[in-house]
Design a protein around this motif. Structure first.
Motif, PDB file in Angstrom:
ATOM      1  N   PHE A 375     -20.811   2.015 -15.845  1.00 21.93           N
ATOM      2  CA  PHE A 375     -19.806   1.360 -15.051  1.00 21.93           C
ATOM      3  C   PHE A 375     -18.856   2.759 -14.157  1.00 21.93           C
ATOM      4  N   ASP A 376     -19.026   2.198 -12.623  1.00 19.18           N
ATOM      5  CA  ASP A 376     -18.655   3.307 -11.523  1.00 19.18           C
ATOM      6  C   ASP A 376     -18.129   2.154 -10.495  1.00 19.18           C
ATOM      7  N   ILE A 377     -17.295   2.475  -9.528  1.00 18.95           N
ATOM      8  CA  ILE A 377     -16.890   2.017  -8.843  1.00 18.95           C
ATOM      9  C   ILE A 377     -17.529   3.174  -7.151  1.00 18.95           C
ATOM     10  N   ASP A 378     -16.802   1.750  -6.015  1.00 25.31           N
ATOM     11  CA  ASP A 378     -17.433   2.642  -4.704  1.00 25.31           C
ATOM     12  C   ASP A 378     -15.581   2.630  -4.624  1.00 25.31           C
ATOM     13  N   GLU A 379     -14.910   4.053  -4.732  1.00 19.39           N
ATOM     14  CA  GLU A 379     -14.392   4.861  -4.507  1.00 19.39           C
ATOM     15  C   GLU A 379     -13.484   4.309  -3.113  1.00 19.39           C
ATOM     16  N   SER A 380     -13.591   3.537  -1.985  1.00 24.55           N
ATOM     17  CA  SER A 380     -13.609   3.084  -0.835  1.00 24.55           C
ATOM     18  C   SER A 380     -12.290   1.968  -1.004  1.00 24.55           C
ATOM     19  N   ALA A 381     -12.888   1.259  -2.372  1.00 23.61           N
ATOM     20  CA  ALA A 381     -11.897   0.757  -2.111  1.00 23.61           C
ATOM     21  C   ALA A 381     -10.392   1.302  -2.583  1.00 23.61           C
ATOM     22  N   LEU A 382     -10.222   1.985  -3.511  1.00 26.51           N
ATOM     23  CA  LEU A 382      -9.278   2.633  -4.077  1.00 26.51           C
ATOM     24  C   LEU A 382      -8.014   1.981  -2.477  1.00 26.51           C
ATOM     25  N   ALA A 383      -8.315   2.911  -1.298  1.00 22.60           N
ATOM     26  CA  ALA A 383      -7.129   2.487  -0.520  1.00 22.60           C
ATOM     27  C   ALA A 383      -7.057   0.695   0.356  1.00 22.60           C
ATOM     28  N   HIS A 384      -8.446  -0.187   0.518  1.00 25.67           N
ATOM     29  CA  HIS A 384      -7.982  -1.179   0.216  1.00 25.67           C
ATOM     30  C   HIS A 384      -6.547  -1.814  -0.448  1.00 25.67           C
ATOM     31  N   GLY A 385      -7.099  -1.895  -2.166  1.00 24.93           N
ATOM     32  CA  GLY A 385      -6.423  -2.041  -2.612  1.00 24.93           C
ATOM     33  C   GLY A 385      -4.694  -1.623  -2.281  1.00 24.93           C
ATOM     34  N   VAL A 386      -4.468  -0.368  -2.687  1.00 25.38           N
ATOM     35  CA  VAL A 386      -3.150   0.391  -2.606  1.00 25.38           C
ATOM     36  C   VAL A 386      -2.640  -0.479  -0.846  1.00 25.38           C
ATOM     37  N   GLU A 387      -3.406  -0.762  -0.138  1.00 25.60           N
ATOM     38  CA  GLU A 387      -2.903  -0.887   1.039  1.00 25.60           C
ATOM     39  C   GLU A 387      -2.373  -2.437   0.998  1.00 25.60           C
ATOM     40  N   ILE A 388      -3.474  -3.415   0.119  1.00 27.11           N
ATOM     41  CA  ILE A 388      -2.797  -5.234  -0.005  1.00 27.11           C
ATOM     42  C   ILE A 388      -1.870  -4.978  -0.378  1.00 27.11           C
ATOM     43  N   LEU A 389      -2.401  -4.524  -1.673  1.00 22.73           N
ATOM     44  CA  LEU A 389      -0.554  -4.490  -2.781  1.00 22.73           C
ATOM     45  C   LEU A 389       0.881  -4.337  -2.081  1.00 22.73           C
ATOM     46  N   ALA A 390       0.399  -3.163  -1.542  1.00 18.09           N
ATOM     47  CA  ALA A 390       1.694  -2.441  -0.534  1.00 18.09           C
ATOM     48  C   ALA A 390       1.958  -3.567   0.289  1.00 18.09           C
ATOM     49  N   HIS A 391       1.461  -3.836   1.067  1.00 16.82           N
ATOM     50  CA  HIS A 391       1.432  -5.228   2.357  1.00 16.82           C
ATOM     51  C   HIS A 391       1.972  -6.113   2.040  1.00 16.82           C
ATOM     52  N   ALA A 392       1.809  -7.123   0.378  1.00 16.49           N
ATOM     53  CA  ALA A 392       2.382  -7.993  -0.168  1.00 16.49           C
ATOM     54  C   ALA A 392       3.596  -7.434  -0.394  1.00 16.49           C
ATOM     55  N   ILE A 393       3.815  -6.580  -0.676  1.00 20.61           N
ATOM     56  CA  ILE A 393       5.319  -6.354  -1.572  1.00 20.61           C
ATOM     57  C   ILE A 393       6.617  -6.254  -0.694  1.00 20.61           C
ATOM     58  N   VAL A 394       6.037  -5.582   0.804  1.00 21.54           N
ATOM     59  CA  VAL A 394       6.756  -5.951   1.565  1.00 21.54           C
ATOM     60  C   VAL A 394       7.116  -6.880   2.802  1.00 21.54           C
ATOM     61  N   LEU A 395       6.354  -7.682   2.206  1.00 24.26           N
ATOM     62  CA  LEU A 395       6.591  -9.668   2.477  1.00 24.26           C
ATOM     63  C   LEU A 395       7.190 -10.072   2.125  1.00 24.26           C
ATOM     64  N   ALA A 396       6.962  -9.786   0.367  1.00 24.84           N
ATOM     65  CA  ALA A 396       7.900 -10.045  -0.430  1.00 24.84           C
ATOM     66  C   ALA A 396       9.229  -9.919  -0.785  1.00 24.84           C
ATOM     67  N   CYS A 397       9.690  -8.578  -0.310  1.00 25.78           N
ATOM     68  CA  CYS A 397      11.208  -8.523  -0.060  1.00 25.78           C
ATOM     69  C   CYS A 397      11.588  -8.727   1.288  1.00 25.78           C
ATOM     70  N   SER A 398      11.519  -9.306   1.767  1.00 26.43           N
ATOM     71  CA  SER A 398      11.737  -9.828   3.016  1.00 26.43           C
ATOM     72  C   SER A 398      13.094 -11.340   2.877  1.00 26.43           C
ATOM     73  N   PRO A 399      13.566 -10.892   3.573  1.00 25.09           N
ATOM     74  CA  PRO A 399      15.040 -11.758   3.132  1.00 25.09           C
ATOM     75  C   PRO A 399      14.635 -13.252   3.587  1.00 25.09           C
ATOM     76  N   GLU A 400      13.630 -13.605   4.866  1.00 22.57           N
ATOM     77  CA  GLU A 400      13.151 -14.872   4.173  1.00 22.57           C
ATOM     78  C   GLU A 400      12.299 -14.876   3.643  1.00 22.57           C
ATOM     79  N   CYS A 401      11.619 -14.157   2.548  1.00 25.03           N
ATOM     80  CA  CYS A 401      10.472 -14.483   1.427  1.00 25.03           C
ATOM     81  C   CYS A 401      11.027 -15.611  -0.260  1.00 25.03           C
ATOM     82  N   GLU A 402      10.991 -16.505  -0.249  1.00 23.74           N
ATOM     83  CA  GLU A 402      11.638 -17.401  -0.981  1.00 23.74           C
ATOM     84  C   GLU A 402      12.027 -16.594  -1.975  1.00 23.74           C
TER      85      GLU A 402
END
Length: 406
Positions: A375-402
């Motif tokens: 088992f191994d991975i394409d390491e370009s995916a690391l940046a994708h995962g970081v950006e998606i998770l970080a982006h979602a956290i910022v959205l979830a911290c919005s005062p307008e988020c439930e």
């Protein structure tokens, strides 16, 4: 609020891309099995402390928890979870970062998960220090041990890592999807998993005179056959129910009927009621086999993991983040849940959240599957995962988020 922060977030991810690869390769070369992740935890503790975060070790020196600055009164944190343990598999790759610990290997991608959870903390810290956040953030990075033994999440929750957490996100690498593609699903993503152990207790004797014994091997054969035949048929065929026996141990000699036999397996379901019904039916089967064979069968469930049930709001935030990061054509809907299990579900019993599948397959190469020695991975995916998770956290911290008003 302008979207400038999104471009800044992307740039911060690009700035640490080489560091992500270096860290993942270090973890891959130095894997540690469940419950023994001491060096991995120490390195993460040091790296996260260098970011200026409030950091604490997990129970018994395994695992790490990192918080950004204290949130404003009344606000709750949004968490990201990464797991850090490896499997007892021999690494047969020839890559320079192959495992240096014989018989132990990151064959499930937890080296990548840990790296990306660290990466989320790193880019959010950079965004905050640069004053580029659209609103105040309150977040927590949870690096947990012992996912493979289904004990790590429970230990971390017992230690309080979900206190004041409004929502939690995670991902799992997916070797069946190309890097740059993600899979998202609302509702059930993985099955619950109960580890079940049976001890069939009989009366030993000579192999030539089975009538003088109460044969636990014969009882075991009937038990396994009956479980396979009747437990799935007790439920609607549309309800996922998978019972598998993976270990049978009993006897030492070919001509001796032993006193007892041990049987171990797993029960996987997608619904709590189906799970409860299946366990009740297993007990009914046991009673029937006991009566027919005049043996005694003890049953225990030494470990259990609930199903991962993705929250609708959390899943939608991940979908938006993934589309912004990769484009709508790269975000796929997962058509049906997996019968595998994930102890991320333990956190979801405390707060809503969601997990997604991150493609890590290398284009033009044969896919190497999870839990295999290559088992191994394409390491370009690391940046994708970081950006998606970080982006979602910022959205979830919005005062307008439930999540901020629950």
């Amino acid at each position: 609020m302008p979207d400038h922060w999104q471009q800044e977030l992307h740039q911060h991810v690009e700035d640490i891309a080489d560091e992500l690869v270096e860290l993942r390769r270090h973890f891959h070369a130095h894997p540690e099995p469940s419950g023994e992740e001491f060096d991995t935890s120490l390195l993460l503790y040091q790296r996260l402390s260098e970011l200026g975060l409030t950091v604490a070790m997990g129970p018994e020196g395994c695992g790490v928890v990192a918080d950004n600055s204290s949130p404003a009164p009344g606000s709750a944190r949004i968490a990201v979870r990464g797991d850090i343990d490896a499997l007892r598999i021999h690494d047969e790759k020839t890559a320079p970062y192959r495992s240096q610990n014989d018989g132990i290997m990151h064959a499930c991608g937890h080296d990548a998960h840990a790296t990306m959870a660290y990466g989320v903390a790193a880019v959010l810290s950079r965004l905050e220090k640069a004053g580029q956040v659209p609103w105040p953030l309150a977040w927590r990075a949870i690096l947990q041990p012992a996912e493979e033994t289904a004990t790590g999440a429970k230990a971390m929750v017992a230690a309080g890592v979900m206190d004041n957490v409004a929502a939690i996100f995670a991902l799992h690498v997916d070797p069946k999807r190309l890097a740059g593609v993600v899979g998202i699903r609302k509702g059930a993503l993985t099955a619950s998993c109960d580890a079940i152990k049976f001890t069939v207790i009989g009366q030993g004797g000579h192999g030539a005179r089975p009538h003088e014994s109460k044969d636990p091997i014969a009882a075991t054969a009937l038990l396994v056959s009956s479980l396979y035949q009747f437990v799935p048929r007790a439920n609607d065929s549309l309800d996922g129910t998978v019972l598998s026996i993976g270990r049978i141990a009993g006897g030492e000699n070919a001509n001796v009927i032993p006193e007892q036999v041990e049987v171990e397996g797993t029960l996987r379901t997608l619904d709590a009621q189906v799970r409860a019904k299946s366990i009740d039916h297993i007990r009914q089967v046991l009673r029937g086999v006991e009566e027919i064979t005049e043996t005694r069968i003890e049953m225990e469930i030494p470990a259990d993991t609930p199903a991962v049930l993705n929250d609708q709001t959390a899943t939608e935030l991940l979908r938006k983040a993934a589309i912004h990061t990769l484009g709508s054509k790269q975000v796929e809907k997962i058509p049906r849940p997996s019968m595998g299990s994930e102890d991320f579900a333990v956190y979801l019993e405390e707060s809503p959240g969601a997990m997604f599948r991150l493609g890590v397959a290398k284009p033009g190469t044969e896919h190497t599957l999870l839990h295999t020695s290559l088992f191994d991975i394409d390491e370009s995916a690391l940046a994708h995962g970081v950006e998606i998770l970080a982006h979602a956290i910022v959205l979830a911290c919005s005062p307008e988020c439930e999540f901020q008003s629950r």
